[in-house]
Design a protein around this motif. Sequence first.
Motif, PDB file in Angstrom:
ATOM      1  N   GLU A  64       3.771   2.994  -8.184  1.00 20.60           N
ATOM      2  CA  GLU A  64       2.364   3.381  -8.098  1.00 20.60           C
ATOM      3  C   GLU A  64       2.223   4.840  -7.682  1.00 20.60           C
ATOM      4  N   LYS A  65       3.085   5.269  -6.763  1.00 25.02           N
ATOM      5  CA  LYS A  65       3.047   6.655  -6.294  1.00 25.02           C
ATOM      6  C   LYS A  65       3.656   7.612  -7.320  1.00 25.02           C
ATOM      7  N   TYR A  66       4.718   7.180  -8.000  1.00 31.78           N
ATOM      8  CA  TYR A  66       5.425   8.031  -8.966  1.00 31.78           C
ATOM      9  C   TYR A  66       5.475   7.295 -10.310  1.00 31.78           C
TER      10      TYR A  66
ATOM     11  N   MET B 128       0.849  -1.199   0.000  1.00 32.66           N
ATOM     12  CA  MET B 128       0.000   0.000   0.000  1.00 32.66           C
ATOM     13  C   MET B 128       0.881   1.244   0.000  1.00 32.66           C
ATOM     14  N   VAL B 129       0.610   2.174  -0.890  1.00 33.41           N
ATOM     15  CA  VAL B 129       1.376   3.413  -0.951  1.00 33.41           C
ATOM     16  C   VAL B 129       1.044   4.266   0.269  1.00 33.41           C
ATOM     17  N   PRO B 130       2.053   4.832   0.944  1.00 35.20           N
ATOM     18  CA  PRO B 130       1.776   5.651   2.119  1.00 35.20           C
ATOM     19  C   PRO B 130       0.842   6.807   1.797  1.00 35.20           C
TER      20      PRO B 130
ATOM     21  N   GLY C 256       5.977   7.882 -13.408  1.00 35.19           N
ATOM     22  CA  GLY C 256       6.949   8.148 -14.460  1.00 35.19           C
ATOM     23  C   GLY C 256       8.340   7.602 -14.208  1.00 35.19           C
ATOM     24  N   VAL C 257       8.569   7.020 -13.037  1.00 38.17           N
ATOM     25  CA  VAL C 257       9.911   6.551 -12.683  1.00 38.17           C
ATOM     26  C   VAL C 257      10.197   5.214 -13.367  1.00 38.17           C
ATOM     27  N   THR C 258      11.463   4.962 -13.679  1.00 36.49           N
ATOM     28  CA  THR C 258      11.883   3.722 -14.334  1.00 36.49           C
ATOM     29  C   THR C 258      12.533   2.792 -13.317  1.00 36.49           C
ATOM     30  N   PRO C 259      11.961   1.607 -13.078  1.00 36.13           N
ATOM     31  CA  PRO C 259      12.616   0.644 -12.185  1.00 36.13           C
ATOM     32  C   PRO C 259      13.848   0.043 -12.859  1.00 36.13           C
ATOM     33  N   VAL C 260      14.908  -0.169 -12.096  1.00 33.83           N
ATOM     34  CA  VAL C 260      16.110  -0.832 -12.602  1.00 33.83           C
ATOM     35  C   VAL C 260      16.481  -1.955 -11.639  1.00 33.83           C
ATOM     36  N   ASP C 261      17.259  -2.903 -12.131  1.00 31.43           N
ATOM     37  CA  ASP C 261      17.559  -4.092 -11.328  1.00 31.43           C
ATOM     38  C   ASP C 261      18.889  -4.013 -10.606  1.00 31.43           C
TER      39      ASP C 261
END
Length: 367
Positions: free
Chosen positions: A73-75, A1-3, A77-82
Motif C-alpha cells: 500500500e505504501k510502495y 495501517m501504513v505508518p 510498484g513493489v512485487t510481493p514474493v512468497d
Amino acid sequence: MVPEVNQRSDGFNYAPEAAGPTRQVVKPGEFVFAAAHLDHNHIYGMTNGLVEAGATLRYVYDPNPKAVAEYVEKYPGVTPVDSLDVILADPEVKMVSCAAIDNQRGDIGLRVMRAGKDYFADKPLFTTLAQIDAARRVVAETGRKYMGYFSERLHVECAVRAGELVKAGRIGRVVQVLGLGPHRINAPTRPDWFFNLEESGGILCDIGSHQIEQFLYFTGAQDAQVTSSRVGTYRYKEYAARGFYDFGDMNLLADNGAVGYFRVDWLTPDALETWGDGRTIILGTDGYIELRKYTDLGGTREQDNLFLVTQHDNERHSLYGKVGFPFFGELILDCLNRSENAMTQAHVFKTSELAVQAQQNAVVVEK
C-alpha cells in the motif's frame, strides 16, 4: 495501517521522509534492492531513504500477508514474493534490506551475503557475539557488506550537520559525548518478541546501539571499551521475568581518550508530543554542540535543533528540511563502487560488539 510519515508519537512507526531537496545518485534500475522480513516498521524509514536516493525497489517478502499488504500500500510498484529465495536468485538485486525479529537478523544476513548481495539491517544488527563473529567471517569470505540502519544519527538532520561541524574542527578535539535516548513504549502495540530478552537483545543492545554508534562517529574512535553498564525494570514489572528492562545506561572509554555516557529508557510520558526527547551533547576542547533531535521543549517544539557554542560563536540552527540524509546515497555508491564512504564495516561491527557486551555485562539494579 501504513505508518504515517514522520509519525512523531510512536517510535515503532517512525519513518522519516526527506522534507527538503533530495539527490538521486543513480538512475532508475541502476541499483535494485528488496525488502525482506518486516517485523519492525523501521523498514519504512530504510526504504524511504534508499528510494529517495534513486534506488529501485523491486521485491518484498514477509511470511505475514498483512505486513506485505501494508508495505505494498505504501510502495505500490513493489512485487510481493512468497520466499526470500526468489529475491536471492535475482542477479539484478544488489541489496536486501531487513527488519526481522532482532535475533534473526544475523542469520538472514549470512544468507544474503552468501547469495552475492549486500545486506542492510535495522539495528540491533546482532544479539550475540557469536553472530558478530559469523558475520565477520562471511564478510571476509564474500566481500559483501553488512550495513546497519542507525536512524538516530543517519535519519536526523541536526545530527548530520553536527558531524559536518565536528569534522570541520568547529569545537576542537571531541572530549565527551553525552547521549539521552528516551523512548515511548506503547506496550499494547508492541509485538510479543519485543518483551523477550533473547529475541530483542535487550535495551542496551537495541536502542543503546544508537548511542554507541554516535559516540564512535563523533569522537572518530576506532575502538572503545564499556567501563560500566546498568539495566533495570522500574515501571513495567509485568515483563521483568522475560528479561525486559525499561532503563539502561553505560560509560565508554575510546582508544583516543574520549569518554561517553549514555542513558536509554522506555519511560517517555504520555504528554510529550514525540516518542522521545532525544538529545546529544558533544563536548570539544574549543566548544560544544547540543542536539535536540525530535522536539525543543520550552522553545519552538520543532525537530532538528542544533546549538553551537565556540570561542567566537553562539548559534542556534533550525535544520528540519535543510540538510537531508546523505547516508543513503553514499551507501548506494559504496555498494556499486565497493568503497566505504557512508560507513565502514569495522565501524558497524565495533558498534554491535560494544552494544552486546554492554548488555551482557550490565549490572541489574532494579527488577
